[in-house]
Design a protein around this motif. Structure first.
Motif, PDB file in Angstrom:
ATOM      1  N   LEU B  61       0.835  -1.206   0.000  1.00 43.64           N
ATOM      2  CA  LEU B  61       0.000   0.000   0.000  1.00 43.64           C
ATOM      3  C   LEU B  61       0.868   1.253   0.000  1.00 43.64           C
ATOM      4  O   LEU B  61       0.624   2.199  -0.754  1.00 43.64           O
ATOM      5  CB  LEU B  61      -0.933  -0.012   1.215  1.00 43.64           C
ATOM      6  N   TRP B  63       3.964   1.534  -1.029  1.00 47.37           N
ATOM      7  CA  TRP B  63       4.629   1.591  -2.341  1.00 47.37           C
ATOM      8  C   TRP B  63       3.669   2.180  -3.382  1.00 47.37           C
ATOM      9  O   TRP B  63       4.038   3.048  -4.170  1.00 47.37           O
ATOM     10  CB  TRP B  63       5.064   0.189  -2.725  1.00 47.37           C
ATOM     11  N   SER B  64       2.424   1.700  -3.332  1.00 46.73           N
ATOM     12  CA  SER B  64       1.427   2.184  -4.275  1.00 46.73           C
ATOM     13  C   SER B  64       1.149   3.673  -4.076  1.00 46.73           C
ATOM     14  O   SER B  64       1.044   4.441  -5.032  1.00 46.73           O
ATOM     15  CB  SER B  64       0.156   1.363  -4.096  1.00 46.73           C
ATOM     16  N   LEU B  65       1.064   4.073  -2.784  1.00 49.06           N
ATOM     17  CA  LEU B  65       0.803   5.492  -2.494  1.00 49.06           C
ATOM     18  C   LEU B  65       1.972   6.356  -2.953  1.00 49.06           C
ATOM     19  O   LEU B  65       1.797   7.497  -3.377  1.00 49.06           O
ATOM     20  CB  LEU B  65       0.575   5.691  -0.994  1.00 49.06           C
TER      21      LEU B  65
END
Lengths: 184, 217
Positions: B61, B63-65
């Motif tokens: 999460l 990393w995605s953000l």
């Protein structure tokens, strides 16, 4: 308005447990999907794609047991089952459960628990998506995403909730109506 | 600690840390929950699972953000630690609370109507039967060369029919054994709710408020 009796309570709990078993069964699929998407920063997309299955207990319970509160209770109990079966998200599962259930309940509230057809399902899909998405904006920090990505997440979630909580629920409902256990 | 109060406590705190962004409090909550689990002798394997799974999801999460959003480092730390707060607090609760004891406590201490308490218990005891029913339905379909998936309406249809049968039978069985909805009941086992429970509950909540609102990072 119908009131809760012991039979309805047992029925909603059995449906919730059944859905809990389904939630548990798709757990590995979710993990694999999330792992495959994670390197590209798309992990939340795994969540969005499968969310429809997780929120299905609400509309299903609402359709089968046509009593106010059925959708919320069904989804909450599904979350309880998931939590005690070995789901790891703990208290946040319960909060999500209440919100997902209440989200689909809103769809039934708007139609006054009188109509059980496509319109109610569409309403329920919309309210579920909006309520759960608002919660993820806060809980998972979705608010920090760039707008286009956020819109993509929202649309995928809407579609997933519509397919599972809408279309699939309606098809199950049709079978139950044809078997004369539910009224149209 | 009393199960109902324990449930209220972890739900309130989980709700609060979802809104307030203070990572130091998150870390304190993680450490306290971890200690509570260790004191209660939670198996190491379970503890390992409770660490690895959120580690993966929280990292993915964050990393995605980082890739798709514009979150500050502070916010990322908050999100990362928050996942562990949920998991560890939930782990402490589920691994130290028996569902039966919780239901009894909800009925006796939290005034949940007894029809709900016993309805839940009756259905929960059907858990193995429900799992067996799912495999029976699938096997029966397979014998006719039909594969039932998670998205097959027929699977749900058949299980719901079975559920309707069972709930009718169970409700009839309970009524015939003298269960009356809303009638006053006596309890063979009472769940204690003592002053110490209230002090622990109130004290933990006050401490959490102090931590969250005195301006820690």
């Amino acid at each position: 308005m119908k009131r809760w009796h012991i039979r309805d309570i047992i029925l909603v709990t059995i449906i919730a447990i059944f859905m809990g078993v389904i939630f548990w069964a798709i757990g590995p699929v979710y993990t694999i999907l999330a792992a495959a998407l994670a390197p590209f920063g798309l992990q939340p997309l795994a969540n969005e794609l499968l969310l429809g299955i997780w929120v299905m207990a609400g509309p299903l319970a609402g359709f089968v047991i046509r009593i106010p509160g059925a959708a919320t209770l069904g989804e909450l109990l599904g979350a309880v089952v998931e939590m005690f079966l070995g789901g790891i998200w703990g208290a946040s599962t319960l909060i999500s459960g209440v919100l997902q259930g209440f989200g689909s309940e809103l769809g039934f509230i708007f139609t006054g628990y009188k109509r059980y057809g496509w319109f109610t399902l569409a309403m329920s899909t919309l309210t579920t998506t909006i309520v759960t998405f608002a919660w993820d904006l806060i809980r998972n920090g979705y608010a920090a995403y760039h707008l286009p990505f956020l819109l993509l997440l929202f649309c995928v979630r809407l579609l997933s909730v519509f397919v599972f909580g809408g279309v699939l629920t309606k098809l199950i409902n049709n079978l139950l109506v044809r078997a004369h256990v539910l009224k149209d | 600690m009393n199960p109902s109060l324990k449930l209220a406590l972890i739900t309130l705190i989980a709700l609060e840390v979802s809104f307030v962004q203070v990572w130091t409090v998150n870390v304190v909550l993680i450490v306290v929950s971890l200690l509570l689990m260790l004191i209660n002798r939670v198996p190491w394997r379970r503890l390992l699972l409770l660490t690895i799974v959120p580690l993966f999801f929280a990292s993915a999460l964050v990393w995605s953000l980082m890739l798709r959003g514009d979150a500050s480092t502070h916010f990322l730390i908050v999100i990362f630690t928050r996942m562990f707060v949920y998991v560890y607090m939930g782990g402490w609760f589920t691994l130290t609370t028996k569902p039966l004891w919780l239901t009894r406590s909800l009925e006796q201490n939290a005034k949940l109507p007894s029809k709900f308490a016993y309805g839940f218990l009756a259905a929960f005891n059907l858990m193995p039967k429900i799992q067996a029913e799912v495999s029976t339905v699938r096997a029966a379909a397979l014998m006719r060369g039909e594969v039932l998936h998670v998205w097959s309406p027929r699977l749900y249809f058949k299980v719901i029919l079975a559920a309707m049968n069972w709930s009718d039978q169970l409700a009839a069985a309970m009524t015939s054994h003298g269960f009356v909805e809303g009638a006053p009941r006596t309890h063979s086992l009472t769940v204690p709710l003592v002053a110490r429970d209230w002090w622990l509950f109130g004290g933990s909540l006050v401490l959490a408020q102090v931590g969250l609102f005195i301006g820690l990072p």
